[in-house]
Structures are given as structure tokens and as C-alpha cells.
Design an enzyme around this catalytic site. Structure first.
Site, PDB file in Angstrom:
ATOM      1  N   GLY A  12       0.782  -1.238   0.000  1.00  0.00           N
ATOM      2  CA  GLY A  12       0.000   0.000   0.000  1.00  0.00           C
ATOM      3  C   GLY A  12       0.809   1.281   0.000  1.00  0.00           C
ATOM      4  O   GLY A  12       0.307   2.314   0.446  1.00  0.00           O
ATOM      5  N   ASN A  14       1.570   2.990  -2.656  1.00  0.00           N
ATOM      6  CA  ASN A  14       0.845   3.888  -3.571  1.00  0.00           C
ATOM      7  C   ASN A  14      -0.409   4.433  -2.912  1.00  0.00           C
ATOM      8  O   ASN A  14      -0.724   5.618  -3.041  1.00  0.00           O
ATOM      9  CB  ASN A  14       0.478   3.154  -4.863  1.00  0.00           C
ATOM     10  CG  ASN A  14       1.588   3.191  -5.888  1.00  0.00           C
ATOM     11  OD1 ASN A  14       1.832   4.219  -6.505  1.00  0.00           O
ATOM     12  ND2 ASN A  14       2.279   2.082  -6.043  1.00  0.00           N
ATOM     13  N   ILE A  88     -11.690  -7.840 -11.486  1.00  0.00           N
ATOM     14  CA  ILE A  88     -12.880  -7.059 -11.081  1.00  0.00           C
ATOM     15  C   ILE A  88     -14.127  -7.700 -11.701  1.00  0.00           C
ATOM     16  O   ILE A  88     -14.176  -7.895 -12.922  1.00  0.00           O
ATOM     17  CB  ILE A  88     -12.779  -5.594 -11.562  1.00  0.00           C
ATOM     18  CG1 ILE A  88     -11.468  -4.951 -11.102  1.00  0.00           C
ATOM     19  CG2 ILE A  88     -13.981  -4.777 -11.084  1.00  0.00           C
ATOM     20  CD1 ILE A  88     -11.322  -4.789  -9.624  1.00  0.00           C
ATOM     21  N   ASN A 102      -6.303   1.436 -13.145  1.00  0.00           N
ATOM     22  CA  ASN A 102      -5.266   0.586 -12.551  1.00  0.00           C
ATOM     23  C   ASN A 102      -3.902   1.153 -12.916  1.00  0.00           C
ATOM     24  O   ASN A 102      -3.748   1.819 -13.937  1.00  0.00           O
ATOM     25  CB  ASN A 102      -5.401  -0.839 -13.110  1.00  0.00           C
ATOM     26  CG  ASN A 102      -4.354  -1.774 -12.544  1.00  0.00           C
ATOM     27  OD1 ASN A 102      -4.081  -1.766 -11.326  1.00  0.00           O
ATOM     28  ND2 ASN A 102      -3.740  -2.579 -13.387  1.00  0.00           N
ATOM     29  N   HIS A 104       0.000  -0.236 -13.639  1.00  0.00           N
ATOM     30  CA  HIS A 104       0.782  -1.448 -13.901  1.00  0.00           C
ATOM     31  C   HIS A 104       2.260  -1.050 -13.965  1.00  0.00           C
ATOM     32  O   HIS A 104       2.600  -0.065 -14.625  1.00  0.00           O
ATOM     33  CB  HIS A 104       0.329  -2.077 -15.227  1.00  0.00           C
ATOM     34  CG  HIS A 104       0.962  -3.405 -15.472  1.00  0.00           C
ATOM     35  ND1 HIS A 104       0.542  -4.554 -14.834  1.00  0.00           N
ATOM     36  CD2 HIS A 104       2.020  -3.771 -16.238  1.00  0.00           C
ATOM     37  CE1 HIS A 104       1.288  -5.569 -15.213  1.00  0.00           C
ATOM     38  NE2 HIS A 104       2.198  -5.125 -16.070  1.00  0.00           N
ATOM     39  N   ASP A 145      -5.409  -6.011 -17.614  1.00  0.00           N
ATOM     40  CA  ASP A 145      -4.410  -5.085 -18.165  1.00  0.00           C
ATOM     41  C   ASP A 145      -4.667  -4.707 -19.623  1.00  0.00           C
ATOM     42  O   ASP A 145      -3.719  -4.392 -20.354  1.00  0.00           O
ATOM     43  CB  ASP A 145      -2.995  -5.699 -18.064  1.00  0.00           C
ATOM     44  CG  ASP A 145      -2.598  -5.947 -16.619  1.00  0.00           C
ATOM     45  OD1 ASP A 145      -3.080  -5.218 -15.740  1.00  0.00           O
ATOM     46  OD2 ASP A 145      -1.815  -6.877 -16.377  1.00  0.00           O
ATOM     47  N   GLU A 174       5.670   5.892 -10.115  1.00  0.00           N
ATOM     48  CA  GLU A 174       4.268   5.723  -9.689  1.00  0.00           C
ATOM     49  C   GLU A 174       3.864   6.829  -8.716  1.00  0.00           C
ATOM     50  O   GLU A 174       2.788   7.431  -8.854  1.00  0.00           O
ATOM     51  CB  GLU A 174       4.082   4.351  -9.043  1.00  0.00           C
ATOM     52  CG  GLU A 174       4.288   3.209 -10.024  1.00  0.00           C
ATOM     53  CD  GLU A 174       3.994   1.837  -9.433  1.00  0.00           C
ATOM     54  OE1 GLU A 174       3.544   0.979 -10.194  1.00  0.00           O
ATOM     55  OE2 GLU A 174       4.223   1.629  -8.225  1.00  0.00           O
TER      56      GLU A 174
HETATM   57  C1  GAR Z   1       2.849  -1.346  -7.636  1.00  0.00           C
HETATM   58  O1  GAR Z   1       4.131  -1.299  -8.190  1.00  0.00           O
HETATM   59  C2  GAR Z   1       1.809  -1.554  -8.723  1.00  0.00           C
HETATM   60  O2  GAR Z   1       2.163  -0.989  -9.938  1.00  0.00           O
HETATM   61  C3  GAR Z   1       1.801  -3.060  -8.823  1.00  0.00           C
HETATM   62  O3  GAR Z   1       1.868  -3.504  -7.500  1.00  0.00           O
HETATM   63  C4  GAR Z   1       2.683  -2.591  -6.762  1.00  0.00           C
HETATM   64  C5  GAR Z   1       1.988  -2.303  -5.450  1.00  0.00           C
HETATM   65  O4  GAR Z   1       2.864  -1.624  -4.576  1.00  0.00           O
HETATM   66  N1  GAR Z   1       0.605  -3.520  -9.482  1.00  0.00           N
HETATM   67  C6  GAR Z   1       0.594  -4.566 -10.307  1.00  0.00           C
HETATM   68  O5  GAR Z   1       1.585  -5.250 -10.519  1.00  0.00           O
HETATM   69  C7  GAR Z   1      -0.753  -4.861 -10.962  1.00  0.00           C
HETATM   70  N2  GAR Z   1      -0.617  -5.825 -12.003  1.00  0.00           N
HETATM   71  P1  GAR Z   1       2.286  -0.905  -3.289  1.00  0.00           P
HETATM   72  O6  GAR Z   1       1.384  -1.905  -2.564  1.00  0.00           O
HETATM   73  O7  GAR Z   1       3.473  -0.552  -2.453  1.00  0.00           O
HETATM   74  O8  GAR Z   1       1.536   0.307  -3.743  1.00  0.00           O
END
Ligand code: GAR
Length: 192
Positions: A12, A14, A88, A102, A104, A145, A174
Site C-alpha cells: 500500500g 501507492n 474485477i 489501474n 501497472h 491489463d 508511480e
Molecule cells: C505497484 O508497483 C503496482 O504498480 C503493482 O503492485 C505494486 C503495489 O505496490 N501492481 C501490479 O503489478 C498490478 N498488475 P504498493 O502496494 O506498495 O503500492
């Protein structure tokens, strides 16, 4: 006031970054964080920042309509996936079409699809010998995706990179871009 709900399965970082960004905004805020993992760190991070944080199970997401009911009851203008790993369900896509996004951690359409998340994505990018990677923010539709791309940003893959160093460079992108893209989308909704 526009309301954001974040769906996340893991750490979490992000989600935390988005919550903090919108805590300084007048016109939008993160109203709710939902996770399919009861022990996910994201739930603790959100609660520590004063955001309601709830766990839901498979039945509540796919079958009973309970998650959709909660989204509607709390109010959700934009559903933001941030490291969320479940597909989803169609009934939520229908209810929020065009309002689910989303992030990625690579440059789609490469390195996406079922099972491609987090470090697995970075591993695949390194194994393919790519000299650049990045982030893709996209709409969510019925396929993994594959929704329309809203935004991409690139970063180099450097000689000697491992999964950890590449993930960290991608995470920085991100944090820089996801909140701003969300803000712009919400403003576009205002204009409609
Ligand atoms: C992020 O890097 C996001 O882009 C990726 O998971 C990570 C979550 O990090 N998402 C995917 O790979 C979706 N296919 P976080 O929990 O520290 O935000």
C-alpha cells in the site's frame, strides 16, 4: 467533493501516497480503502491516516454484491486499483464503467496479463533484456491489463539492475504520476 475508493492487496505505498496527496486537495479525497487480504499492510496505513479501511472476502466481491453496496453507500466517483490482484467482477465494471483505473509497473501491452504483478513483472522485464521500463495507468475493463491506456512514463533499465533496484525506480514514477493522473481524471469528470 469527489470521492476516491482505493482497492489494494498488499503493502500500500501507492495508496498511502495517494491519500496524502489528496489530503491537501479541496475538491477530492480518498474516502475508503478496501482490501481482499485481512492482514494487508495497506489497511493499517490507511487507518493510520484516518481513512476508513475494510477487508472483504471473495463472496462479498463476486457473489453477494456487498462490496458494490459499500462502494455505493460510501460514495465513489473513481475506483483506483493500487496493487490489487483480483479480477474485477463484471457487475462492478458495469456499475463504474470508465471510472475504474489501474496502475501497472511496466509499459503495457508488454509484460501484462494474469499473474503479472509486482516483482514478477520486473523479473520478466529484466529477463527480456529491455533497456527501458516504466508505468502504465489504464482503464479497467473485462480483461486483465487490457483497458485503454491513459498515461505512460518511462525509466531506464540500467546495467546491473536487479528486481529490487528496478522496482524502486518504477515506484518513484508511480508516486510522482498516479495522484496527478487521478486528479486530472476527476477534473475531466467535473467538465462533463
Ligand atoms: C505497484 O508497483 C503496482 O504498480 C503493482 O503492485 C505494486 C503495489 O505496490 N501492481 C501490479 O503489478 C498490478 N498488475 P504498493 O502496494 O506498495 O503500492
Amino acid at each position: 467533493m469527489k470521492l476516491i475508493t482505493i482497492l489494494a492487496s498488499g503493502t500500500g505505498t501507492n495508496a498511502e501516497n495517494i491519500i496524502k496527496y489528496f489530503s491537501n486537495e479541496k475538491n477530492a479525497k480518498v474516502r475508503l480503502v478496501l482490501s481482499n487480504k485481512p492482514q494487508a499492510e495497506v489497511l493499517k496505513r490507511a487507518a493510520a491516516l484516518g481513512v476508513e479501511a475494510l477487508f472483504f472476502d471473495r463472496g462479498q466481491f463476486y457473489d453477494s454484491g456487498e462490496v458494490r453496496r459499500i462502494l455505493q453507500e460510501r460514495g465513489t466517483d473513481l475506483l483506483v486499483l493500487a496493487g490489487f490482484l483480483w479480477f474485477i467482477p463484471e457487475h462492478i465494471i458495469k456499475a463504474y464503467r470508465g471510472r475504474i483505473i489501474n496502475i501497472h509497473p511496466a509499459l503495457l501491452p508488454r509484460f501484462g496479463g494474469k499473474g503479472m504483478y509486482g516483482d514478477r513483472v520486473h523479473r520478466a522485464v529484466l529477463d527480456a533484456g529491455c533497456t527501458e521500463s516504466g508505468i502504465t495507468i489504464h482503464h479497467v475493463n473485462e480483461q486483465y491489463d487490457a483497458g485503454d491506456i491513459i498515461f505512460q512514463a518511462k525509466c531506464p533499465v540500467l546495467p546491473g539492475d536487479d528486481v529490487h533496484s528496478l522496482a524502486s525506480r518504477v515506484h518513484t514514477l508511480e508516486y510522482e504520476h498516479y495522484p496527478v493522473v487521478i486528479k486530472n481524471l476527476l477534473e475531466e469528470m467535473d467538465d462533463q
